[in-house]
Every structure is written in C-alpha cells, then in structure tokens.
Design a protein around this motif. Structure first.
Motif, PDB file in Angstrom:
ATOM      1  N   HIS A 158       0.819  -1.223   0.000  1.00 16.12           N
ATOM      2  CA  HIS A 158       0.000   0.000   0.000  1.00 16.12           C
ATOM      3  C   HIS A 158       0.845   1.262   0.000  1.00 16.12           C
ATOM      4  O   HIS A 158       0.398   2.338   0.369  1.00 16.12           O
ATOM      5  CB  HIS A 158      -1.036  -0.054   1.121  1.00 16.12           C
ATOM      6  CG  HIS A 158      -1.968  -1.204   0.882  1.00 16.12           C
ATOM      7  ND1 HIS A 158      -3.027  -1.122   0.017  1.00 16.12           N
ATOM      8  CD2 HIS A 158      -1.902  -2.489   1.300  1.00 16.12           C
ATOM      9  CE1 HIS A 158      -3.609  -2.306  -0.068  1.00 16.12           C
ATOM     10  NE2 HIS A 158      -2.950  -3.154   0.707  1.00 16.12           N
ATOM     11  N   CYS A 174      -7.616   1.959  -4.768  1.00 16.70           N
ATOM     12  CA  CYS A 174      -7.325   0.735  -4.034  1.00 16.70           C
ATOM     13  C   CYS A 174      -8.379   0.586  -2.943  1.00 16.70           C
ATOM     14  O   CYS A 174      -8.926   1.576  -2.466  1.00 16.70           O
ATOM     15  CB  CYS A 174      -5.936   0.866  -3.426  1.00 16.70           C
ATOM     16  SG  CYS A 174      -5.385  -0.580  -2.516  1.00 16.70           S
ATOM     17  N   CYS A 176      -7.976   0.185  -0.005  1.00 15.42           N
ATOM     18  CA  CYS A 176      -7.536   0.831   1.237  1.00 15.42           C
ATOM     19  C   CYS A 176      -7.912   2.314   1.263  1.00 15.42           C
ATOM     20  O   CYS A 176      -7.687   2.990   2.264  1.00 15.42           O
ATOM     21  CB  CYS A 176      -6.030   0.663   1.424  1.00 15.42           C
ATOM     22  SG  CYS A 176      -5.038   1.722   0.364  1.00 15.42           S
ATOM     23  N   CYS A 181      -1.683   2.322  -5.364  1.00 11.66           N
ATOM     24  CA  CYS A 181      -0.883   1.451  -4.499  1.00 11.66           C
ATOM     25  C   CYS A 181      -0.177   0.384  -5.347  1.00 11.66           C
ATOM     26  O   CYS A 181      -0.688  -0.040  -6.389  1.00 11.66           O
ATOM     27  CB  CYS A 181      -1.772   0.726  -3.491  1.00 11.66           C
ATOM     28  SG  CYS A 181      -2.497   1.822  -2.273  1.00 11.66           S
TER      29      CYS A 181
HETATM   30 ZN   LIG Z   1      -3.900   0.430  -1.059  1.00 10.90          ZN
END
Ligand SMILES: [Zn+2]
Length: 300
Positions: A158, A174, A176, A181
């Motif tokens: 990440h 992503c 996240c 990432c």
């Molecule tokens: Zn990510």
C-alpha cells in the motif's frame, strides 16, 4: 519440541506439525467457516487438538493470519477475511487451547519460513513478497520476524508505485482508500486488469504468461510492464532495507522470467554501484505460510 503451525486463510485452514529438525510430522486442512468467527475458532482448536492426540504430545502453536494485531488492543486489523476484523483472535485461542500462542501476518510467516530453511536460508535480512490476490510483504532479520512499532513492517503493497510513467497512469483506486498502491499494479487481478486496459482480452494471469511465451505481442507487453513496475517498487525496498534476499511467493511467483528480468531492470533505480541482493523464487511453495507459522516459535 513439537511445533504446530496454522495458516488461517480466507478459504481454507491448514495445519502443519514439525519436529525439532523441521521435518513434517503431519498436515491437515479444512475449509474456513465462511463469515463465522466462533466457528473459525472451533475449527482451529479442533484441528490442533486432533493433531496433538494423534501425535501423542502437545506442542507450541503459531498462527498466520491475513491481517495484523492492533498494537492498541490486540484485535485483528487489515484482514481481508473480514469476520476476523476487530476480534481478539490470539486471546480467544489462548483461552480455548490453554497456552500462549504466537500470531503473525501471513506474509511475515512466508518470509520467516523462507528465511529459516528456504530460499533465504543463511541470509541476515530477507524481504518476503506475496504476489497473489493481493500484495503483501514481510521482513525477517536474523531468522526473527520484524514486527515494527505499528505491526506493519514490510507492508509494502500500500505504498504508491514509484515514478509512474504514462503506462501506469491514471492511478487506479485501491480498497484501502488510496490511489496507485503497489497492489493495484502488482497483484494477480491487477495484471489481468492492466492487460484489459491496454486492449487485451479478458485472460487469467496464467493464460497471459502462456501466450507471452508463444510470442503473443500484447501479452508480452503486459508482462514487460509488470516487470518494470515490480523492479521500481522493489528498488525502493532495496534502498531502505538492503536485504540479501528478496523471495517471491503467491501465484505470480511462478512466472520464471521475473527472476532474470527484474534484477536487470532494478539496477537503474537502486542507489548503489553494485547490487548483491538476489531475487529468488520460494522453496516451500504453498506450504511457506503454514511452515512459517510453526517457526514463530523458533528458539532452539
Ligand atoms: Zn492500497
């Protein structure tokens, strides 16, 4: 000393029992109860109890999970098996099994297994990388996992892909919550998505590799982009950690050409006149995670 390792994956739970010398005494696996935390606990403890009664002794227990323990309250975070998130997994298993248990991220377990008796055997610093459904990483120093202040050491998937050229723009989003990432370029699904984005057909990663090997230009170019991105991303790891060995695991570690192409390409991104870091394929294959979980107790 009997060492038991458990790899608690999203689809299956695996157990391995190792003797003092690291020989495999027993292996078991069963499906992971889906979305059922209590059921997962029962399955894990049941596997361990059955193994111990079969072997006639009790052992140390290490668990590898797709996530990490929060340093605040010991609860699981960053897990893609979402039923584990927020649960005090280690504590609950300690109660069930009446002993101290060690728990680590599955990428850390992979790196530990390869550092102890795999591709990184004998190396002082090993960086283990999983290139699979996601991208994970783990750091092992002198045969011990480096956890870090936030238990995220090695979580390289990440970070943003460094120095993106036109071929890596715009950055995909992503899960996240960030953009571009490393995982959005270097996971298995990312490889397939990149192939599509550049006008290719919807193919699985293995099909792209097979077609590239028989001269399909489009597939060849997809792999070449993948290699350039992997080289840049790993060069940053080399600049910071300077490991003797980087070992690849996960489905994409089966792409043999990476081991020649990537070290050729990373030279221009690493800040050094000579690069002694070796990029190696894992030795223990799919067993690396569960072996590393057992080796979480590696005092000899
Ligand atoms: Zn990510």
């Amino acid at each position: 000393m009997l060492r038991i390792g458990i790899d608690l994956g999203g689809s299956k739970i695996e157990l391995i029992a190792l003797d003092d010398a690291g020989r495999v005494l027993l292996r078991r696996r069963c499906p992971t109860p889906q979305g059922d935390y209590r059921g997962t606990l029962r399955t894990v403890s049941g596997l361990i109890e059955a193994a111990e009664s079969e072997l006639g002794e009790s052992g140390s227990v290490g668990i590898g999970v797709p996530g990490a323990e929060s340093t605040v309250d010991g609860r699981i975070k960053n897990a893609n098996s979402t039923c584990l998130i927020g649960e005090a997994l280690r504590e609950d298993l300690q109660v069930l099994l009446r002993r101290e248990i060690r728990l680590a991220n599955d990428a850390n377990c992979f790196a530990l297994s390869e550092a102890i008796d795999g591709a990184g055997e004998g190396a002082e610093v090993v960086f283990g990388v999983i290139l699979g459904t996601g991208v994970g990483g783990g750091i092992v120093v002198n045969q011990g996992v480096l956890n870090g202040a936030n238990s995220i050491a090695g979580e390289w998937g990440h970070n943003p892909l460094p120095r993106p050229q036109e071929e890596s723009l715009p950055p995909p989003c992503c899960y996240c919550g960030r953009f571009g990432c490393v995982e959005t370029w270097l996971s298995g699904p990312a490889l397939c998505a990149d192939h599509l984005r550049h006008g290719g057909e919807a193919l699985a990663a293995e099909q792209i590799c097979a077609a590239a090997a028989t001269g399909d230009l489009n597939c060849e170019q997809t792999l070449a982009r993948y290699e350039r991105r992997l080289a840049k991303a790993l060069a940053q790891v080399v600049n910071i950690l300077d490991p003797q060995v980087i070992v690849l695991g996960g489905g994409l570690s089966n792409i043999q050409r990476l081991y020649d192409a990537v070290p050729r390409l990373w030279a221009r991104h690493v800040f050094s006149d000579v690069i002694r870091t070796r990029l190696l394929r894992n030795v223990h294959g799919d067993s690396s995670g569960v072996r590393g979980a057992a080796w979480l107790w590696n005092e000899r």
